[in-house]
Design an enzyme around this catalytic site. Structure first.
Site, short mmCIF file in Angstrom:
data_model
loop_
_atom_site.label_atom_id
_atom_site.label_comp_id
_atom_site.label_asym_id
_atom_site.label_seq_id
_atom_site.Cartn_x
_atom_site.Cartn_y
_atom_site.Cartn_z
N LYS A 69 68.09 113.82 157.56
CA LYS A 69 69.48 114.30 157.55
C LYS A 69 70.38 113.57 158.56
CE LYS A 69 68.66 118.94 155.71
NZ LYS A 69 68.95 120.38 155.89
N ASP A 105 74.70 123.23 153.69
CA ASP A 105 73.84 124.32 154.20
C ASP A 105 74.66 125.52 154.66
OD1 ASP A 105 71.38 123.13 153.70
OD2 ASP A 105 71.36 122.06 155.60
#
Length: 280
Positions: A69, A105
């Protein structure tokens, strides 16, 4: 000439455990889209080359999971506001030939609570257990929804202090010893740590310390009911498991790659819940 099949992916290392292909495969079938979504295991040393060749391999974009990420954040040519604030990218897509990075997220976290605990953001102070990457997305979502008092609790105080400094006003940092005191007037308790996963049992905090109106949520979804959620439910507190966060965070990416905004339904949840049951 017929249009090429639309392609997307999820990349991590390892990635075979990912439920994302089942989620996106369900939506592709549901909407009759000529497309594919596959899991691709890429070692960290190969990730930059993988990203650089996405367009040449006709990918419209994809999801990025651990441990890539932060690398995806660095490789994206442009980033949305959520990715900038969280410091990590979990979704890549092309726009006018430019590689964009986003982070969904926080969206997934908030949408899951919207589904199962409407009005959650107005319940009062939020206590966030853990100071890793997931907690950054949670804190971003809490600030976006106007939660004015966010209390980060972490075993290593310095890591909590880093997040306090990153997110600024309304965010405070605390060591584990302060947990019980912080819960006394909290309206939301969020566990972002691995405590409670299969093989890592235990309570990250005691829900008995919370007021009666509090909501308890755990971003862990294997098992669906963690020890924390079980203890909160025994106290008749509202609980929200972590599976909905996984399902909802997938929505924006699918829309960018395949052109339709899908819905998180009971049918999709049941499909993934069935996949969580250990196979004999």
């Amino acid at each position: 000439m017929a249009e090429a099949s639309k392609k997307a992916f999820v990349s991590g290392h390892p990635v075979k455990h990912s439920r994302s292909p089942k989620i996106h495969g369900h939506w592709l079938a549901k909407h009759g889209i000529d497309g594919s979504y596959q899991a691709i295991d890429v070692a960290p040393q190969d990730f930059a080359v993988f990203v650089e060749t996405l367009q040449a391999n006709n990918y419209r974009g994809g999801n990025i999971t651990i441990p890539h990420k932060e690398a995806a954040f660095a490789l994206a040519e442009r980033r949305d506001q959520a990715a900038q604030e969280i410091g990590a990218v979990n979704t890549l897509w092309f726009e006018d030939g430019i590689l964009w990075g986003g982070n969904t997220d926080g969206h997934g976290f908030a949408a899951n609570l919207d589904d199962h605990a409407p009005g959650w953001a107005s319940k009062g102070p939020a206590v966030v257990l853990g100071a890793g990457g997931a907690s950054r997305a949670v804190i971003h979502a809490l600030k976006e929804r106007g939660v004015a008092d966010i209390r980060i609790v972490n075993r290593t105080l310095a890591r909590a202090q880093e997040l306090r400094d990153r997110f600024g006003a309304g965010v405070s940092a605390h060591g584990m010893a302060a947990t019980n005191e912080l819960l006394g007037d909290a309206g939301l308790l969020v566990n972002t740590t691995a405590l409670g996963m299969h093989g890592n049992e235990g309570l990250s905090a005691d829900p008995a310390r919370l007021p009666d109106h509090a909501i308890v949520t755990d971003i862990v979804y294997v098992p669906l009911e963690t020890p924390l959620l079980a203890a909160a439910r025994a106290r008749n507190l509202k609980t929200v498991d972590g599976l909905g966060m996984l399902l909802h965070q997938a929505v924006p990416g699918f829309e960018r790659w395949f052109g339709i905004r899908p819905r998180v339904t009971a049918e999709l949840r049941a499909l993934i819940v069935a996949d969580l049951v250990p196979k004999p």
